[in-house]
Design a protein around this motif. Structure first.
Motif, PDB file in Angstrom:
ATOM      1  N   SER B 232       0.959  -1.245  -0.080  1.00 57.50           N
ATOM      2  CA  SER B 232       0.230  -0.106   0.127  1.00 57.50           C
ATOM      3  C   SER B 232       0.677   1.091   0.097  1.00 57.50           C
ATOM      4  N   PHE B 233       1.985   1.094   0.535  1.00 51.31           N
ATOM      5  CA  PHE B 233       2.731   2.403   0.679  1.00 51.31           C
ATOM      6  C   PHE B 233       3.091   2.867  -0.837  1.00 51.31           C
ATOM      7  N   ILE B 234       3.099   1.983  -1.678  1.00 49.30           N
ATOM      8  CA  ILE B 234       3.510   2.570  -3.204  1.00 49.30           C
ATOM      9  C   ILE B 234       1.962   2.809  -3.821  1.00 49.30           C
ATOM     10  N   GLY B 235       1.074   3.058  -2.970  1.00 51.15           N
ATOM     11  CA  GLY B 235      -0.386   3.686  -3.487  1.00 51.15           C
ATOM     12  C   GLY B 235      -1.357   2.419  -3.943  1.00 51.15           C
ATOM     13  N   ILE B 236      -1.134   1.032  -3.585  1.00 49.29           N
ATOM     14  CA  ILE B 236      -1.778   0.073  -4.178  1.00 49.29           C
ATOM     15  C   ILE B 236      -2.837  -0.145  -2.715  1.00 49.29           C
ATOM     16  N   ALA B 237      -4.271  -0.282  -2.962  1.00 49.84           N
ATOM     17  CA  ALA B 237      -5.139  -0.363  -1.743  1.00 49.84           C
ATOM     18  C   ALA B 237      -4.748  -1.573  -0.777  1.00 49.84           C
ATOM     19  N   GLY B 238      -5.364  -1.492   0.240  1.00 53.42           N
ATOM     20  CA  GLY B 238      -5.078  -2.424   1.432  1.00 53.42           C
ATOM     21  C   GLY B 238      -4.837  -1.585   2.857  1.00 53.42           C
ATOM     22  N   ILE B 239      -4.608  -2.371   3.522  1.00 49.16           N
ATOM     23  CA  ILE B 239      -4.412  -2.029   5.086  1.00 49.16           C
ATOM     24  C   ILE B 239      -3.459  -1.007   5.109  1.00 49.16           C
ATOM     25  N   GLY B 240      -2.203  -1.184   4.514  1.00 49.75           N
ATOM     26  CA  GLY B 240      -1.163  -0.475   4.623  1.00 49.75           C
ATOM     27  C   GLY B 240      -1.392   0.956   4.114  1.00 49.75           C
ATOM     28  N   TYR B 241      -2.362   1.173   2.981  1.00 56.10           N
ATOM     29  CA  TYR B 241      -2.779   2.356   2.437  1.00 56.10           C
ATOM     30  C   TYR B 241      -3.600   3.157   3.703  1.00 56.10           C
ATOM     31  N   GLN B 242      -4.391   2.595   4.382  1.00 55.82           N
ATOM     32  CA  GLN B 242      -5.270   3.180   5.461  1.00 55.82           C
ATOM     33  C   GLN B 242      -4.488   3.638   6.594  1.00 55.82           C
ATOM     34  N   ILE B 243      -3.353   2.831   6.936  1.00 57.57           N
ATOM     35  CA  ILE B 243      -2.365   3.352   7.822  1.00 57.57           C
ATOM     36  C   ILE B 243      -1.661   4.366   7.451  1.00 57.57           C
ATOM     37  N   GLN B 244      -1.235   4.670   6.386  1.00 59.14           N
ATOM     38  CA  GLN B 244      -0.564   5.906   5.624  1.00 59.14           C
ATOM     39  C   GLN B 244      -1.484   6.979   5.757  1.00 59.14           C
ATOM     40  N   LEU B 245      -2.726   7.162   5.225  1.00 62.09           N
ATOM     41  CA  LEU B 245      -3.693   7.978   5.279  1.00 62.09           C
ATOM     42  C   LEU B 245      -4.181   8.304   6.774  1.00 62.09           C
ATOM     43  N   ALA B 246      -4.163   7.495   7.675  1.00 63.31           N
ATOM     44  CA  ALA B 246      -4.337   7.889   9.079  1.00 63.31           C
ATOM     45  C   ALA B 246      -3.155   8.438   9.610  1.00 63.31           C
ATOM     46  N   LEU B 247      -2.254   8.176   9.197  1.00 59.96           N
ATOM     47  CA  LEU B 247      -0.916   8.759   9.693  1.00 59.96           C
ATOM     48  C   LEU B 247      -0.697  10.158   9.409  1.00 59.96           C
ATOM     49  N   ASP B 248      -1.030  10.216   8.105  1.00 62.70           N
ATOM     50  CA  ASP B 248      -0.840  11.640   7.333  1.00 62.70           C
ATOM     51  C   ASP B 248      -2.008  12.605   8.098  1.00 62.70           C
ATOM     52  N   ASP B 249      -3.238  12.107   8.563  1.00 61.82           N
ATOM     53  CA  ASP B 249      -3.992  12.811   9.293  1.00 61.82           C
ATOM     54  C   ASP B 249      -3.851  13.006  11.008  1.00 61.82           C
ATOM     55  N   LEU B 250      -2.774  12.355  11.368  1.00 59.29           N
ATOM     56  CA  LEU B 250      -2.455  12.322  12.563  1.00 59.29           C
ATOM     57  C   LEU B 250      -3.508  11.532  13.347  1.00 59.29           C
ATOM     58  N   LYS B 251      -4.072  10.728  12.914  1.00 60.57           N
ATOM     59  CA  LYS B 251      -5.374   9.853  13.678  1.00 60.57           C
ATOM     60  C   LYS B 251      -4.806   8.768  14.180  1.00 60.57           C
ATOM     61  N   TYR B 252      -3.878   8.685  15.126  1.00 60.53           N
ATOM     62  CA  TYR B 252      -2.970   7.499  15.833  1.00 60.53           C
ATOM     63  C   TYR B 252      -4.132   6.343  16.273  1.00 60.53           C
ATOM     64  N   ARG B 253      -5.127   6.782  16.861  1.00 61.24           N
ATOM     65  CA  ARG B 253      -6.258   5.774  17.265  1.00 61.24           C
ATOM     66  C   ARG B 253      -6.615   4.745  16.139  1.00 61.24           C
ATOM     67  N   GLN B 254      -6.731   5.578  14.991  1.00 61.45           N
ATOM     68  CA  GLN B 254      -7.049   4.562  13.777  1.00 61.45           C
ATOM     69  C   GLN B 254      -5.945   3.702  13.298  1.00 61.45           C
ATOM     70  N   VAL B 255      -4.721   4.263  13.292  1.00 63.22           N
ATOM     71  CA  VAL B 255      -3.534   3.474  13.276  1.00 63.22           C
ATOM     72  C   VAL B 255      -3.456   2.270  13.716  1.00 63.22           C
ATOM     73  N   SER B 256      -3.874   2.487  15.057  1.00 63.13           N
ATOM     74  CA  SER B 256      -3.923   1.473  16.107  1.00 63.13           C
ATOM     75  C   SER B 256      -4.998   0.380  15.503  1.00 63.13           C
ATOM     76  N   THR B 257      -6.080   0.544  15.208  1.00 65.72           N
ATOM     77  CA  THR B 257      -7.094  -0.009  14.688  1.00 65.72           C
ATOM     78  C   THR B 257      -6.748  -0.915  13.518  1.00 65.72           C
ATOM     79  N   TYR B 258      -6.072  -0.270  12.432  1.00 62.36           N
ATOM     80  CA  TYR B 258      -5.546  -1.136  11.483  1.00 62.36           C
ATOM     81  C   TYR B 258      -4.404  -1.992  11.760  1.00 62.36           C
ATOM     82  N   LEU B 259      -3.678  -1.608  12.409  1.00 62.18           N
ATOM     83  CA  LEU B 259      -2.569  -2.455  12.853  1.00 62.18           C
ATOM     84  C   LEU B 259      -3.009  -3.678  13.629  1.00 62.18           C
ATOM     85  N   LEU B 260      -4.085  -3.468  14.370  1.00 65.75           N
ATOM     86  CA  LEU B 260      -4.544  -4.703  14.994  1.00 65.75           C
ATOM     87  C   LEU B 260      -5.211  -5.608  14.045  1.00 65.75           C
ATOM     88  N   ALA B 261      -6.019  -4.996  12.990  1.00 62.98           N
ATOM     89  CA  ALA B 261      -6.411  -5.770  11.944  1.00 62.98           C
ATOM     90  C   ALA B 261      -5.244  -6.824  11.195  1.00 62.98           C
TER      91      ALA B 261
END
Lengths: 261, 282
Positions: B232-261
């Motif tokens: 996902s870090f090169i732009g392909i969908a998936g959980i890494g993409y969501q982690i990246q978006l949440a990190l950009d928005d500084l939404k660490y609690r969401q990052v945590s949810t995705y990592l948990l998944a």
């Protein structure tokens, strides 16, 4: 061609020798075994028993001399169906595929007869299951057909190897120390079945054994090897203690033999 | 008292492979150890233990991040989003490992050389097969991904191919090694019974290595899942993409949810694999 009646020669070995680097394992041995004979090869460790059997089975090439099985030159036989019909080999043990069910280890005796497709299909739906069952019944473990092979005891595993041999149905059976890993009671059971199987269809049997009493009790002919030569070769009923004393006496040739406590 | 003689015949088995590495292992080992220790010490000295090891305000961000991680955002919409992304990551992993298996099984058998009786031909097949597998796995999946994205754009196929190629190389190599490294006595017995090398493969080698083969493939499937998330870090969908978006928005609690998944995916695979193995051993 395989229907060798009594009196015909099943195994003819002429002047066979084998050496491993400097050590001579077999020295110019000549040997003839009639069809239907049950021969026990005895002798101390390193006398050349295993080498002789490997040569007779065609798993090892002779340095000199030649071997013929039922009149066919062994060296010219390609592995496969023809050879599997002529000669079957039993080893000391541990030569089953442990995590396959027993039935497949028994049916492996058919690999020479079966084509590839049939062999592969059989791994999913066992072919000729009745034959496997009959063979296992014959060696006394008919109830183990679907058991995982690794869960069987050593004695039962050697019986599976016997059943595999039975299904392969060779004219000549070569057995290299078939019971050396078993306790005396089970060893005797396996030898008894082995000799019965051979006698039933008047197959030729050549087996090496550590136990002289077993050899004398079950086999018709005893060949004693010592230092790669035949020390004596006589009917089992004519073997006397004096012969055995000479066979197992300590060697005075020195370096080839080490005595271990 | 028994009599032992020093001229037992060597194994009569024909197909055993002696590896050069087994013979030349101890030589030069001590020197290598010294060099490695020296390199390690040197690398420690190279670090500047000054204040700029963490950027200004880094400590505050770190605290934010940690406090977010321990309190995952479990609101319905985020959980749904995490599940959806996990599903995408899972499908990429399944597709690429399947593709890798399709290639690795025949390639591994080929590179093991077990089907060839002629010694010279076997050596060349092994060499060639292993070279191809080495080439495939010596390039990292991220590099493959960049290459494929350049060539065919940001499509799922880019991600799947990028994962499948190095994984096929790794799996093929391991399969080849496993197939080479089986006890020879059962194989010899099968040959004695008249089996060709192909029959010996199916009746002997494959059953003998199957538990290891399956266990290792499952482990690689786990790795594929992690790599798939990274894609996902090169732009392909998936959980890494969501982690990246949440990190950009500084939404660490969401990052945590995705990592948990992601953790759930890996743990679930692990449970599945140990159940398969238990069923096989019975």
């Amino acid at each position: 061609m395989t229907d060798a009646g009594a009196g015909t020669i099943a195994i003819a070995a002429g002047n066979i020798s084998k050496r491993y680097r400097e050590t001579v394992a077999l020295d110019q041995m000549t040997l003839a075994v009639n069809a239907g004979e049950t021969v026990a090869i005895v002798g101390p460790s390193g006398s050349g028993k295993t080498t002789l059997l490997h040569l007779l089975a065609g798993n090892l090439a002779t340095d000199t001399g030649s071997i013929a099985l039922n009149g066919r030159a062994l060296a010219a036989l390609q592995p496969g169906r023809e050879k599997a019909r002529l000669v079957g080999i039993m080893h000391q043990g541990n030569d089953l595929v442990a995590n396959l069910p027993v039935v497949h280890n028994v049916l492996a005796g058919r690999l020479g007869e079966w084509g590839l497709l049939r062999s592969l299909v059989s791994l999913v739906i066992p072919r000729e299951r009745e034959i496997a069952l009959r063979a296992l019944d014959r060696v006394g473990i008919g109830d183990k057909l679907s058991e995982r092979t690794s869960r069987l005891s050593g004695g039962e595993q050697q019986r599976v190897a016997l059943a595999r041999l039975l299904i392969q149905n060779p004219a000549i059976i070569i057995a290299d120390e078939p019971v050396s890993s078993l306790d005396p009671i089970r060893a005797e059971d396996v030898i008894r079945i082995l000799v019965e199987i051979a006698s039933d269809e008047s197959r030729t049997l050549v087996a090496s054994l550590h136990s002289v009493p077993l050899a004398l009790q079950y086999f018709s002919r005893i060949i004693a090897l010592r230092n790669g030569r035949v020390l004596f070769d006589r009917p089992a009923v004519d073997v006397h203690p004096i012969h055995l004393d000479r066979l197992y006496a300590y060697d005075d040739e020195g370096p080839r033999i080490a005595v271990v406590e | 008292m028994t009599i032992e003689v020093s001229r037992l015949p060597p194994e009569a088995a024909s197909g055993s492979v002696i590896r050069a590495s087994e013979r030349s292992l101890p030589r030069g080992r001590g020197l290598l150890t010294l060099v490695l220790i020296a390199a390690f010490l040197w690398s420690i000295l190279q670090i500047e233990w000054g204040g700029d090891l963490i950027h200004a305000g880094g400590v505050a961000v770190l605290i934010d991040l940690l406090s977010g991680l321990v309190r995952p955002d479990l609101s319905a919409s985020i959980v749904r989003k995490a599940l959806g992304a996990a599903w995408v990551t899972l499908t990429f992993a399944v597709a690429s490992i399947s593709l890798a298996l399709l290639f690795a099984i025949p390639a591994g058998i080929g590179a093991s050389g077990v089907l060839i009786r002629h010694a010279g031909a076997r050596r060349w097949t092994m060499l060639l097969g292993r070279a191809v597998l080495a080439l495939m796995r010596s390039i990292h999946e991220l590099v493959w991904a960049l290459l494929f994205v350049t060539a065919i754009g940001l499509s799922p196929y880019a991600a799947i191919l990028a994962l499948a190629i190095p994984y096929a190389g790794i799996l093929g190599r391991i399969y080849a090694d496993l197939l080479n490294d089986v006890p020879t006595a059962p194989l010899r017995a099968l040959r004695d019974a008249g089996g060709s090398e192909l029959k010996v493969l199916f009746y002997g080698r494959l059953p003998l290595v199957l538990p290891d083969l399956i266990a290792y493939s499952f482990y690689r499937f786990e790795c594929a899942m992690r790599s798939s998330a990274i894609m996902s870090f090169i732009g392909i969908a998936g959980i890494g993409y969501q982690i990246q978006l949440a990190l950009d928005d500084l939404k660490y609690r969401q990052v945590s949810t995705y990592l948990l998944a992601l953790v759930v995916l890996v743990v679930a695979t692990d449970i599945w694999s140990s159940q398969v193995r238990r069923a096989m051993v019975r």
